[in-house]
Design a protein around this motif. Structure first.
Motif, short mmCIF file in Angstrom:
data_model
loop_
_atom_site.label_atom_id
_atom_site.label_comp_id
_atom_site.label_asym_id
_atom_site.label_seq_id
_atom_site.Cartn_x
_atom_site.Cartn_y
_atom_site.Cartn_z
N HIS A 95 -5.16 7.86 -4.80
CA HIS A 95 -5.05 6.56 -5.47
C HIS A 95 -5.05 5.36 -4.52
CE1 HIS A 95 -4.37 8.65 -9.21
NE2 HIS A 95 -3.47 9.39 -8.59
N GLY A 96 -5.26 5.59 -3.24
CA GLY A 96 -5.23 4.51 -2.26
C GLY A 96 -6.25 3.42 -2.50
N ASP A 97 -7.40 3.77 -3.06
CA ASP A 97 -8.46 2.77 -3.32
C ASP A 97 -8.28 2.05 -4.64
OD1 ASP A 97 -9.62 3.47 -0.94
OD2 ASP A 97 -11.12 4.79 -1.83
N ASP A 98 -7.34 2.47 -5.45
CA ASP A 98 -7.08 1.86 -6.75
C ASP A 98 -5.91 0.88 -6.62
OD1 ASP A 98 -6.48 1.16 -9.35
OD2 ASP A 98 -6.32 3.23 -10.09
N LEU A 99 -6.23 -0.39 -6.48
CA LEU A 99 -5.20 -1.39 -6.22
C LEU A 99 -4.32 -1.67 -7.43
CD1 LEU A 99 -7.29 -3.86 -4.04
CD2 LEU A 99 -5.76 -2.03 -3.29
N THR A 100 -4.65 -1.11 -8.58
CA THR A 100 -3.82 -1.29 -9.78
C THR A 100 -2.93 -0.08 -10.04
OG1 THR A 100 -5.50 -0.39 -11.28
CG2 THR A 100 -5.58 -2.77 -10.83
N TYR A 101 -3.05 0.96 -9.24
CA TYR A 101 -2.34 2.22 -9.48
C TYR A 101 -0.83 2.06 -9.54
CZ TYR A 101 -0.44 6.87 -8.76
OH TYR A 101 0.29 8.02 -8.88
N LEU A 102 -0.24 1.33 -8.61
CA LEU A 102 1.22 1.22 -8.57
C LEU A 102 1.80 0.61 -9.83
CD1 LEU A 102 1.86 0.31 -4.85
CD2 LEU A 102 2.67 2.34 -6.06
N GLY A 103 1.03 -0.20 -10.51
CA GLY A 103 1.50 -0.80 -11.75
C GLY A 103 1.64 0.19 -12.90
N ARG A 104 0.94 1.31 -12.81
CA ARG A 104 1.00 2.30 -13.88
C ARG A 104 1.47 3.68 -13.39
NH1 ARG A 104 -4.26 1.93 -12.38
NH2 ARG A 104 -5.35 3.88 -12.08
N ARG A 105 1.88 3.76 -12.14
CA ARG A 105 2.32 5.03 -11.55
C ARG A 105 3.58 5.53 -12.26
NH1 ARG A 105 6.10 6.73 -7.80
NH2 ARG A 105 5.43 8.55 -6.62
N ARG A 106 3.59 6.81 -12.60
CA ARG A 106 4.76 7.44 -13.21
C ARG A 106 5.68 7.94 -12.09
NH1 ARG A 106 2.74 11.83 -17.23
NH2 ARG A 106 4.94 11.84 -17.78
N HIS A 107 6.97 7.98 -12.38
CA HIS A 107 7.93 8.48 -11.40
C HIS A 107 7.60 9.91 -11.01
CE1 HIS A 107 10.52 5.03 -11.39
NE2 HIS A 107 10.57 5.03 -12.71
#
Length: 116
Positions: A95-107
């Motif tokens: 997910h490093g290339d997806d700059l929006t990932y942290l906003g939807r990352r599950r615990h």
């Protein structure tokens, strides 16, 4: 970028004690020998590690990371393959290339099965 959360830029420390071409995330700060190659995607990769560290309360993250790396190293007999096999690194590289990932990352996403 649409959907991208504005995040605080992590501190980047430059030190001659790090090998060239490597960076390390220590408690949410990035340590490297030369910061010129660190772009927003590498920062995103390291911010994924920061999220992993935070949810594991920091110290347990490093213990689990080290033990998991040791397990893979014994199994694979190659330090780089052991590094890439780590659950924490698989998530960060995926997910490093997806700059929006942290906003939807599950615990605890590093231990969840990936959805197709």
């Amino acid at each position: 970028m649409k959907g991208e959360k504005k995040r605080r830029q992590p501190r980047i420390y430059v030190t001659r004690f790090m090998p060239k071409g490597f960076c390390m995330n220590l408690f949410g700060t990035i340590w490297t020998r030369d910061a010129s190659w660190i772009d927003r995607y590498m920062i995103n990769h390291e911010e994924i590690h920061t999220a992993q560290q935070r949810e594991l309360l920091w110290i347990p993250f490093y213990i689990i990371y080290g033990l998991e790396w040791l397990w893979h190293f014994v199994r694979l007999r190659n330090w780089y393959k052991a590094y890439r096999a780590l659950s924490f690194e698989r998530e960060a590289y995926t997910h490093g290339d997806d700059l929006t990932y942290l906003g939807r990352r599950r615990h605890f996403a590093q231990w969840r099965r990936r959805q197709a």
